[in-house]
Scaffold this active site. Structure first.
Site, PDB file in Angstrom:
ATOM      1  N   ARG A 153      -7.492 -18.567  41.911  1.00  0.00           N
ATOM      2  CA  ARG A 153      -6.623 -17.450  41.507  1.00  0.00           C
ATOM      3  C   ARG A 153      -6.267 -16.673  42.772  1.00  0.00           C
ATOM      4  O   ARG A 153      -7.138 -16.105  43.431  1.00  0.00           O
ATOM      5  CB  ARG A 153      -7.370 -16.556  40.509  1.00  0.00           C
ATOM      6  CG  ARG A 153      -6.572 -15.379  39.975  1.00  0.00           C
ATOM      7  CD  ARG A 153      -7.402 -14.599  38.960  1.00  0.00           C
ATOM      8  NE  ARG A 153      -6.657 -13.462  38.411  1.00  0.00           N
ATOM      9  CZ  ARG A 153      -6.628 -12.257  38.969  1.00  0.00           C
ATOM     10  NH1 ARG A 153      -7.309 -12.004  40.086  1.00  0.00           N
ATOM     11  NH2 ARG A 153      -5.918 -11.284  38.408  1.00  0.00           N
ATOM     12  N   LYS A 203     -10.128 -10.312  48.731  1.00  0.00           N
ATOM     13  CA  LYS A 203     -11.204  -9.415  48.322  1.00  0.00           C
ATOM     14  C   LYS A 203     -11.943  -8.816  49.513  1.00  0.00           C
ATOM     15  O   LYS A 203     -11.831  -9.276  50.650  1.00  0.00           O
ATOM     16  CB  LYS A 203     -12.148 -10.140  47.360  1.00  0.00           C
ATOM     17  CG  LYS A 203     -11.487 -10.351  46.000  1.00  0.00           C
ATOM     18  CD  LYS A 203     -12.436 -10.764  44.908  1.00  0.00           C
ATOM     19  CE  LYS A 203     -11.701 -10.772  43.564  1.00  0.00           C
ATOM     20  NZ  LYS A 203     -12.546 -11.250  42.458  1.00  0.00           N
TER      21      LYS A 203
END
Length: 288
Positions: free
Chosen positions: A266, A222
């Site tokens: 995840r 991210k």
């Protein structure tokens, strides 16, 4: 807590689980277009399992900042053949969707988890649909769609605010008939959050555990990791680290999340995060 709908083999795993990300999309921020064909996506899911993924999370609609929504029909055309193929191969599958109709169709096809990044806010029918399914349900912290979420990253105390807002979503889900034994919570790293918000939530994962539900952490590749690892770009400027260059930092987050007791991480890079969660477990216990 034993989660409703999950295979018994997962319930017996004594460590943080690894959920592999499988984007069946042309425009996801990290790997859009790489696995758009069903055959390619299924092959990648099988490869992730061979590298240690406990669950494969299949998504057909990008939730990157600025992403435009697609139709339910297009989403289902992308994901359902992949769900079927992976389930037939014996893989535990999660469906990453904000739509009740897609969630129901994927669970009918064999998925055991509905991973709803909107926490039920994007589709008024989601809670009722999930209440009728034999599947676990991920309630993520979310304040608005990808096109507007960056403007919503305003908090008094981000940890307290996220815990309170997630608690309200969970209460509404339970009131709508969802079994508490099926619920997983996710702080929604990167969704209506600046870098410092993400780090605060990771530092205080224990506050999320006070809600009484397993915690899923999704930090993989991210933007806040790219910013942390920014590199000189000439002329005194810096550029965020590229997507795949963020994997070692993602692995570090996986280890720390495991040490903090997260239920699952995840990730895109399954093999190294599998190693990382084992390090985190040993770190927390003081032994292997």
């Amino acid at each position: 807590m034993a989660l409703r709908g999950l295979p018994a083999a997962l319930a017996g795993v004594d460590r943080t689980l690894v959920m592999g990300i499988l984007n069946v999309t042309p425009d996801s921020f990290s790997d859009g277009g790489e696995h758009l064909a069903a055959e390619t996506a299924i092959a990648h899911g099988l490869a992730m399992q061979s590298h240690g993924a406990d669950i494969v999370d299949v998504g057909g609609e990008s939730t990157r900042p600025g992403a435009v929504r697609i139709t339910a029909e297009e989403e289902q055309d992308r994901v359902l053949p992949v769900v079927v193929g992976l389930v037939e191969a014996g893989i535990a599958v999660s469906i990453d969707t904000m739509r009740a109709s897609t969630a129901a169709a994927a669970v009918r096809a064999g998925a055991c988890i509905v991973n709803d990044v909107s926490g039920g806010l994007a589709d008024d029918e989601m809670y009722r649909a999930v209440a009728g399914l034999d599947a676990a349900y991920v309630v993520m912290h979310w304040r608005g769609p990808s096109t507007t979420m960056d403007r919503l990253a305003v908090y008094g105390n981000v940890v307290a605010d996220v815990v309170a807002e997630l608690g309200a979503r969970v209460a509404e889900a339970v009131a709508s008939g969802i079994d508490p034994a099926s619920i997983i919570v996710d702080p929604g790293l990167g969704f209506a959050k600046e870098a410092d918000h993400n780090w605060a939530l990771l530092r205080d994962l224990g506050a999320l555990e006070t809600l009484g539900f397993p915690v899923l952490v999704g930090a993989s590749r991210k933007r806040f990791l790219g910013s942390l690892l920014a590199e000189p770009a000439g002329g005194g400027s810096v550029e965020p680290r590229g997507m795949r260059g963020r994997d070692p930092a993602t692995d570090a987050v996986s280890a720390l999340a495991s040490a903090a007791g997260a239920w699952a991480v995840r990730v895109h890079d399954v093999g190294n995060s599998r190693d990382a969660v084992l390090v985190g477990r040993a770190w927390a216990r003081g032994f292997e």
